[in-house]
Scaffold this motif. Structure first.
Motif, short mmCIF file in Angstrom:
data_model
loop_
_atom_site.label_atom_id
_atom_site.label_comp_id
_atom_site.label_asym_id
_atom_site.label_seq_id
_atom_site.Cartn_x
_atom_site.Cartn_y
_atom_site.Cartn_z
N ALA A 38 0.87 -1.17 0.00
CA ALA A 38 0.00 0.00 0.00
C ALA A 38 0.90 1.22 0.00
CB ALA A 38 -0.89 0.00 1.24
N THR A 39 0.34 2.38 -0.20
CA THR A 39 1.13 3.60 -0.13
C THR A 39 1.23 4.01 1.33
OG1 THR A 39 0.41 4.28 -2.32
CG2 THR A 39 1.26 6.00 -0.88
N TYR A 40 2.46 4.26 1.77
CA TYR A 40 2.70 4.71 3.13
C TYR A 40 3.11 6.17 3.08
CZ TYR A 40 2.45 -0.02 4.91
OH TYR A 40 2.01 -1.26 5.27
N ASP A 41 2.66 6.93 4.05
CA ASP A 41 2.90 8.36 4.13
C ASP A 41 3.49 8.61 5.52
OD1 ASP A 41 1.57 11.05 5.22
OD2 ASP A 41 1.87 11.23 3.06
N GLU A 42 4.74 9.06 5.58
CA GLU A 42 5.41 9.20 6.87
C GLU A 42 6.00 10.60 7.02
OE1 GLU A 42 5.89 7.65 10.39
OE2 GLU A 42 5.35 6.29 8.79
N GLN A 43 5.87 11.15 8.21
CA GLN A 43 6.48 12.43 8.56
C GLN A 43 7.22 12.23 9.87
OE1 GLN A 43 3.87 15.69 9.82
NE2 GLN A 43 5.09 17.07 8.55
N PHE A 44 8.40 12.81 9.99
CA PHE A 44 9.22 12.64 11.17
C PHE A 44 9.32 13.94 11.95
CE2 PHE A 44 10.62 9.84 7.81
CZ PHE A 44 10.55 8.61 8.43
N THR A 45 9.43 13.82 13.26
CA THR A 45 9.68 14.97 14.12
C THR A 45 11.05 14.77 14.74
OG1 THR A 45 7.34 15.28 14.60
CG2 THR A 45 8.90 16.28 16.14
N LEU A 46 11.98 15.68 14.46
CA LEU A 46 13.33 15.58 15.00
C LEU A 46 13.41 16.35 16.30
CD1 LEU A 46 15.37 16.10 11.71
CD2 LEU A 46 14.43 14.00 12.67
N ARG A 47 13.98 15.71 17.33
CA ARG A 47 14.08 16.31 18.67
C ARG A 47 15.49 16.12 19.22
NH1 ARG A 47 9.13 17.60 20.58
NH2 ARG A 47 7.35 16.66 19.53
N ASP A 48 15.90 17.02 20.11
CA ASP A 48 17.20 16.87 20.75
C ASP A 48 17.08 15.96 21.98
OD1 ASP A 48 16.20 18.42 22.86
OD2 ASP A 48 17.32 20.21 22.31
N GLY A 49 18.17 15.80 22.72
CA GLY A 49 18.21 14.90 23.87
C GLY A 49 17.26 15.27 24.99
N GLU A 50 16.89 16.54 25.08
CA GLU A 50 15.93 16.98 26.11
C GLU A 50 14.50 16.95 25.61
OE1 GLU A 50 18.90 19.19 25.83
OE2 GLU A 50 19.68 17.69 27.22
N GLY A 51 14.30 16.47 24.37
CA GLY A 51 12.95 16.38 23.82
C GLY A 51 12.47 17.63 23.11
N ARG A 52 13.32 18.64 22.96
CA ARG A 52 12.94 19.88 22.27
C ARG A 52 12.98 19.66 20.76
NH1 ARG A 52 16.87 22.47 26.20
NH2 ARG A 52 18.27 21.76 24.58
N ALA A 53 12.00 20.19 20.08
CA ALA A 53 11.94 20.07 18.62
C ALA A 53 13.12 20.78 17.98
CB ALA A 53 10.63 20.67 18.11
N LEU A 54 13.70 20.16 16.95
CA LEU A 54 14.79 20.78 16.19
C LEU A 54 14.18 21.59 15.06
CD1 LEU A 54 17.34 17.83 16.03
CD2 LEU A 54 17.45 19.88 17.44
N ALA A 55 13.75 22.80 15.39
CA ALA A 55 13.11 23.69 14.42
C ALA A 55 14.12 24.24 13.43
CB ALA A 55 12.43 24.84 15.16
N ASP A 56 13.67 24.45 12.19
CA ASP A 56 14.48 25.07 11.14
C ASP A 56 15.85 24.39 11.00
OD1 ASP A 56 12.42 27.00 10.73
OD2 ASP A 56 13.14 28.04 12.51
N THR A 57 15.85 23.07 11.04
CA THR A 57 17.08 22.28 10.95
C THR A 57 17.17 21.61 9.59
OG1 THR A 57 17.04 21.88 13.33
CG2 THR A 57 18.34 20.35 12.01
N TYR A 58 18.29 21.78 8.91
CA TYR A 58 18.49 21.13 7.61
C TYR A 58 18.66 19.63 7.81
CZ TYR A 58 19.38 25.74 5.64
OH TYR A 58 19.26 27.03 5.23
N TYR A 59 18.10 18.85 6.90
CA TYR A 59 18.25 17.40 6.94
C TYR A 59 18.25 16.86 5.52
CZ TYR A 59 13.29 17.06 5.85
OH TYR A 59 12.08 17.16 5.22
#
Length: 100
Positions: A38-59
């Motif tokens: 089937a078609t899978y649709d995935e989005q990831f949330t990148l976080r640092d060691g303290e659980g804070r979102a890595l906003a505006d981070t290149y990947y």
């Protein structure tokens, strides 16, 4: 005297990545291999060691066929959504990479 690099922990929606300075990728499996195609649709949330979102981070996302897609996380640390045909792995690398 040389000290060991700081250890960082990153989280994605279905996996955890611990950066010890040597393994640069996050691997996420969408589902079990026995699932029907089937078609899978995935989005990831990148976080640092303290659980804070890595906003505006290149990947860089390495897709199952090997192609590289570059992006930057949004203000909440989320990547673009990626679609695959069936359950497949996508690797996420911090920074824009030309080859992995």
């Amino acid at each position: 005297m040389r000290t060991a690099p700081a250890r960082r922990v990153f989280y994605a929606s279905s996996c955890k990545y611990i950066d010890s300075g040597s393994a640069p990728a996050v691997s996420a499996q969408a589902s079990s291999a026995s699932a029907p195609r089937a078609t899978y649709d995935e989005q990831f949330t990148l976080r640092d060691g303290e659980g804070r979102a890595l906003a505006d981070t290149y990947y860089t996302a390495r897709m199952p066929a090997g192609e590289l897609q570059h992006g930057a996380t949004d203000s909440q640390g989320r990547t673009t959504r990626y679609e695959t045909d069936g359950a497949q792995s996508i690797r996420i690398y911090l920074g824009h990479k030309q080859e992995v």
